[in-house]
Scaffold this motif. Structure first.
Motif, PDB file in Angstrom:
ATOM      1  N   GLY A  24       0.747  -1.062   0.296  1.00  0.00           N
ATOM      2  CA  GLY A  24       0.024  -0.096  -0.181  1.00  0.00           C
ATOM      3  C   GLY A  24       0.755   1.150  -0.069  1.00  0.00           C
ATOM      4  O   GLY A  24       0.414   2.269   0.375  1.00  0.00           O
ATOM      5  N   TYR A 111      -1.494  -2.106   3.562  1.00  0.00           N
ATOM      6  CA  TYR A 111      -1.300  -2.859   2.486  1.00  0.00           C
ATOM      7  C   TYR A 111      -2.779  -2.960   2.051  1.00  0.00           C
ATOM      8  O   TYR A 111      -3.474  -2.222   2.888  1.00  0.00           O
ATOM      9  CB  TYR A 111      -0.878  -4.327   3.041  1.00  0.00           C
ATOM     10  N   VAL A 112      -2.841  -3.423   0.920  1.00  0.00           N
ATOM     11  CA  VAL A 112      -4.394  -3.338   0.288  1.00  0.00           C
ATOM     12  C   VAL A 112      -4.569  -4.734   0.027  1.00  0.00           C
ATOM     13  O   VAL A 112      -3.734  -5.608  -0.495  1.00  0.00           O
ATOM     14  CB  VAL A 112      -4.241  -2.452  -1.044  1.00  0.00           C
ATOM     15  N   ILE A 160      -8.559  -2.225   3.510  1.00  0.00           N
ATOM     16  CA  ILE A 160      -7.066  -1.929   3.673  1.00  0.00           C
ATOM     17  C   ILE A 160      -6.538  -2.701   5.084  1.00  0.00           C
ATOM     18  O   ILE A 160      -7.377  -3.069   6.025  1.00  0.00           O
ATOM     19  CB  ILE A 160      -6.626  -0.355   4.121  1.00  0.00           C
TER      20      ILE A 160
END
Length: 309
Positions: A24, A111-112, A160
């Motif tokens: 991310g 992070y995604v 997320i």
């Protein structure tokens, strides 16, 4: 297109949603090389034996923990892997908490989570439910070899995964000399507070992250461009996007039934995609365990003693 860090599942209750864990953030730092000023040739960092001064090849380097000054215990790669969670390639939500109950000091790295093929329904179901309830999911996730605490939260159309710091990683503010007590104890008058509030009101604006840039980096880049005698752009080859396996949770799964079962049983099951892997790893650990117990004690010496030529 960026490669996923891993491809696995996001699970809550009995629902498993295939996802990819994507970075991310991106690095925008300017990287420098160290040069020998006499010849402008690159300076290398070498791995040198502290006693002999000889360079040590990577294949001869091991990891060790210094349990007291000058005494080490050497760890094999399998030892470190055995400490990692068995729920690899999975984000298993353990609990849901109020979003505003997590202090900002706990947030570390984003992070995604990207849904897999035919997994949109489960993904959107969790996203919208988190939005409506104001909750975030608390989960453990393994990235490479380390296990992290994390929070799964909605952000726009995405979910997320935010890595969290453990309480042990935070410094207690009471360790520092922080002014405590009411404003009056510091001779701050009501008029001064009013003026400060007016100043803040006059400077108040909406948060627009796009309005802010790393100005130091921009100025430094201009300095570099002035120094450059030639320009060149290197374009890396395109990376193949990893295929997402089609597994448990798709748009045709009976989500109502799974939700009802989860509520009834109040049990949380590990992600289906990782169920087979731990079985093999666990069996491997049991076979390897007897061989490691005795050598582990014998290696509690200085690391150089391991070098035999």
């Amino acid at each position: 297109m960026a490669r996923p860090i891993w491809t696995g599942t996001l699970s809550f209750g009995l629902l498993n949603v295939p996802v990819s864990l994507m970075s991310g953030e991106r690095s925008v730092d300017l990287h420098f090389r160290m040069l020998d000023s006499r010849s402008n040739t690159p300076v290398r960092y070498e791995r040198v034996n502290a006693e002999t001064g000889e360079e040590v090849p990577w294949k001869e380097i091991v990891k060790a923990f210094e349990y007291q000054k000058g005494s080490y215990v050497v760890l094999e790669p399998e030892d470190i892997k055995s400490a990692a969670s068995e729920g690899r390639e999975a984000v298993e939500v353990k609990a849901f908490v109020e979003a505003d109950s997590i202090g900002v000091e706990y947030y570390e790295k984003p992070y995604v989570l990207v849904p897999g093929k035919k997994a949109e329904k489960g993904y959107v179901l969790l996203r919208e439910t988190l939005k409506r309830t104001g909750k975030v999911g608390i989960a453990r996730v393994v990235i490479r070899t380390r296990e992290y605490l994390s929070a799964v939260m909605p952000r726009g159309h995405a979910l997320i995964l935010m890595l969290l710091r453990y309480p042990q990683e935070l410094v207690d503010v009471d360790d520092y000399k922080i002014p405590q007590g009411a404003a009056t104890e510091y001779r701050i008058s009501p008029k001064e507070i009013d003026m400060a509030e007016q100043l803040i009101a006059s400077m108040s604006d909406e948060w627009k992250p796009e309005d802010y840039r790393d100005e130091f980096r921009d100025r430094l880049r201009k300095v570099i461009e002035k120094r450059m005698k030639s320009k060149g752009v290197v374009t890396p080859p395109a990376e193949d996007e990893a295929d997402m396996p089609e597994n448990a949770a798709t748009n045709v799964v009976d989500f109502m039934a799974l939700l009802q079962q989860s509520l009834a049983s109040k049990k949380r099951t590990p992600a289906k995609s990782s169920a087979a892997k731990p079985t093999r790893k666990t069996a491997a650990k049991k076979k390897a365990a007897p061989k490691k117990k005795t050598p582990a004690k014998k290696t509690a010496k200085r690391a150089p003693a391991r070098k035999a030529g």
